[in-house]
Motif scaffolding. Structure first.
Motif, PDB file in Angstrom:
ATOM      1  N   TYR A  40       0.834  -1.198   0.000  1.00  0.00           N
ATOM      2  CA  TYR A  40       0.000   0.000   0.000  1.00  0.00           C
ATOM      3  C   TYR A  40       0.871   1.252   0.000  1.00  0.00           C
ATOM      4  CZ  TYR A  40      -3.474   3.470   1.341  1.00  0.00           C
ATOM      5  OH  TYR A  40      -4.286   4.584   1.363  1.00  0.00           O
ATOM      6  N   THR A  63       2.582   1.821  -3.327  1.00  0.00           N
ATOM      7  CA  THR A  63       1.638   2.226  -4.358  1.00  0.00           C
ATOM      8  C   THR A  63       1.186   3.673  -4.197  1.00  0.00           C
ATOM      9  OG1 THR A  63       0.834  -0.054  -4.533  1.00  0.00           O
ATOM     10  CG2 THR A  63      -0.579   1.673  -5.424  1.00  0.00           C
ATOM     11  N   THR A  64       1.055   4.128  -2.958  1.00  0.00           N
ATOM     12  CA  THR A  64       0.493   5.460  -2.721  1.00  0.00           C
ATOM     13  C   THR A  64       1.528   6.518  -2.345  1.00  0.00           C
ATOM     14  OG1 THR A  64       0.046   4.937  -0.387  1.00  0.00           O
ATOM     15  CG2 THR A  64      -1.709   4.482  -1.992  1.00  0.00           C
ATOM     16  N   ARG A 102       5.045   4.996  -7.188  1.00  0.00           N
ATOM     17  CA  ARG A 102       3.628   4.813  -6.860  1.00  0.00           C
ATOM     18  C   ARG A 102       3.045   3.627  -7.628  1.00  0.00           C
ATOM     19  NH1 ARG A 102       4.485  10.204  -5.614  1.00  0.00           N
ATOM     20  NH2 ARG A 102       3.515  10.808  -3.627  1.00  0.00           N
ATOM     21  N   SER A 103       1.943   3.820  -8.322  1.00  0.00           N
ATOM     22  CA  SER A 103       1.268   2.687  -8.974  1.00  0.00           C
ATOM     23  C   SER A 103       2.084   2.094 -10.111  1.00  0.00           C
ATOM     24  CB  SER A 103      -0.108   3.114  -9.496  1.00  0.00           C
ATOM     25  OG  SER A 103       0.025   4.158 -10.447  1.00  0.00           O
ATOM     26  N   ARG A 104       3.160   2.784 -10.514  1.00  0.00           N
ATOM     27  CA  ARG A 104       4.012   2.262 -11.588  1.00  0.00           C
ATOM     28  C   ARG A 104       5.121   1.354 -11.067  1.00  0.00           C
ATOM     29  NH1 ARG A 104       5.915   7.673 -14.396  1.00  0.00           N
ATOM     30  NH2 ARG A 104       6.357   8.076 -12.190  1.00  0.00           N
ATOM     31  N   THR A 105       5.141   1.122  -9.747  1.00  0.00           N
ATOM     32  CA  THR A 105       6.134   0.205  -9.181  1.00  0.00           C
ATOM     33  C   THR A 105       6.028  -1.148  -9.869  1.00  0.00           C
ATOM     34  OG1 THR A 105       5.986   1.321  -7.040  1.00  0.00           O
ATOM     35  CG2 THR A 105       6.967  -0.867  -7.068  1.00  0.00           C
ATOM     36  N   TYR A 119       7.983  -5.437  -6.241  1.00  0.00           N
ATOM     37  CA  TYR A 119       7.119  -5.978  -5.182  1.00  0.00           C
ATOM     38  C   TYR A 119       7.613  -7.351  -4.737  1.00  0.00           C
ATOM     39  CZ  TYR A 119       3.494  -2.394  -5.908  1.00  0.00           C
ATOM     40  OH  TYR A 119       2.802  -1.212  -5.973  1.00  0.00           O
TER      41      TYR A 119
END
Length: 344
Positions: free
Chosen positions: A36, A39-40, A45-48, A53
């Motif tokens: 989380y 990502t935020t 962010r969401s392009r990780t 991960y």
């Protein structure tokens, strides 16, 4: 007792959930918090990337297994009270003995241990953000450095070996056709293995002879021209793929076996697995193992053809052109030519 996954975006609850997860060794919730936060709040962010991960998750699991071994009544190092000295001891064991998730693991290379440290820093950044701790114990720990130059650690696959690999897969069976196309995407077009995994059928433009990488490293998009050989390999695979992909599956490469995965997206770890198997079957030297040697081969070939590191950076999706300079060092053909002149 089963506890529902917390809503980390609730400031009133996140500290309670984070403290509970760390105090009870709830690995899943700690990884949930890490994901989380990446990502935020993370740089990408969401392009990780998926590979980030996975790597960070492996690092966190290893750290927890070291600090609080499975089956132990309690932690030898409380997760919320860890110090820089604790992190240094963990890193030392990774470098000397290997990971802590299974017995008999090999010592980690300095570069892999440094990546593990990055994952641990990310976890403790998330715990600081959640209010569970005040200070990141991994922040000031120095990452280990590998004295071996990068171009020597992971060299480009020698071109004659690349040809042998493709000849090894010259048959017309579904697996050979699929693997040949995937290998050419790395060796001819320079895609990362995670980028090959993420490709959909719609990302291949046969008319323009382009591969569209929609989510490269850092979320960057790029278009890569295809060689004629790569185009032919993808045409062959697309003809075979129809008989194996499940309805509605958009992935370019799909599994050909497995009860649950058959016909669904082929993952990067499966690509690495079949590559390692082929390398062993062909008796390739140990230094050439891994998928990234194919990308390094492509980068070296791009540089040999152009002598332009800016063009190499564009084709490989490097944010910094200095990253592409490594391929000048990997161009062993020029080094051999220089050395051969000494014999004259």
């Amino acid at each position: 007792m089963l506890v529902p996954t917390p809503a980390w975006d609730d400031p009133a609850k996140r500290r309670v959930w984070a403290v509970r997860a760390a105090s009870e060794r709830d690995v899943d919730d700690l990884l949930n918090l890490l994901a989380y936060h990446l990502t935020t709040k993370g740089r990408q962010r969401s392009r990780t990337s998926i590979s980030t991960y996975r790597l960070y998750g492996l690092a966190v699991r290893d750290w927890i297994a070291w600090a609080w071994p499975p089956g132990a009544e309690g932690p030898r190092v409380p997760l919320l009270k860890a110090t820089e000295d604790d992190v240094d001891r963990w890193l030392a064991e990774l470098l000397d003995q290997g990971g802590h998730l299974s017995e008999g693991s090999k010592p980690l290379t300095p570069s892999t241990a440094a990546a593990y440290l990055a994952g641990l820093r990310a976890l403790y950044r998330a715990l600081v953000w959640a209010g569970a701790i005040d200070r990141n114990p991994a922040l000031e720990v120095r990452a280990p450095r590998d004295p071996t130059p990068r171009n020597e650690r992971r060299p480009a696959l020698a071109y004659p070996l690349y040809i042998r690999l493709l000849e090894h897969l010259s048959g017309d069976g579904a697996q050979e056709v699929r693997d040949r196309a995937a290998i050419r995407l790395m060796g001819d077009a320079g895609l990362r293995v995670a980028e090959v995994e993420a490709l959909d059928v719609g990302d291949v433009d046969l008319g323009e002879q382009l591969v569209i990488v929609r989510a490269g490293k850092g979320g960057k998009r790029r278009s890569v021209p295809m060689t004629r050989a790569l185009t032919a390999a993808l045409v062959a695979w697309l003809g075979v793929r129809r008989a194996h992909a499940v309805p509605g599956e958009e992935a370019l490469f799909v599994n050909l076996g497995g009860r649950k995965a058959k016909g669904r997206r082929l993952r990067a770890y499966s690509i690495r697995r079949f590559l390692d198997r082929y390398y062993r079957e062909l008796g390739f030297p140990e230094r050439y193992r891994g998928a990234h040697t194919l990308r390094h081969l492509a980068g070296t070939r791009f540089y040999q053809a152009s002598g332009d590191i800016h063009a190499v950076a564009a084709l490989l999706g490097h944010a910094d052109v200095s990253t592409s300079a490594i391929y000048a060092k990997m161009d062993r053909s020029r080094l051999r030519e220089l050395v051969s002149r000494l014999d004259g």
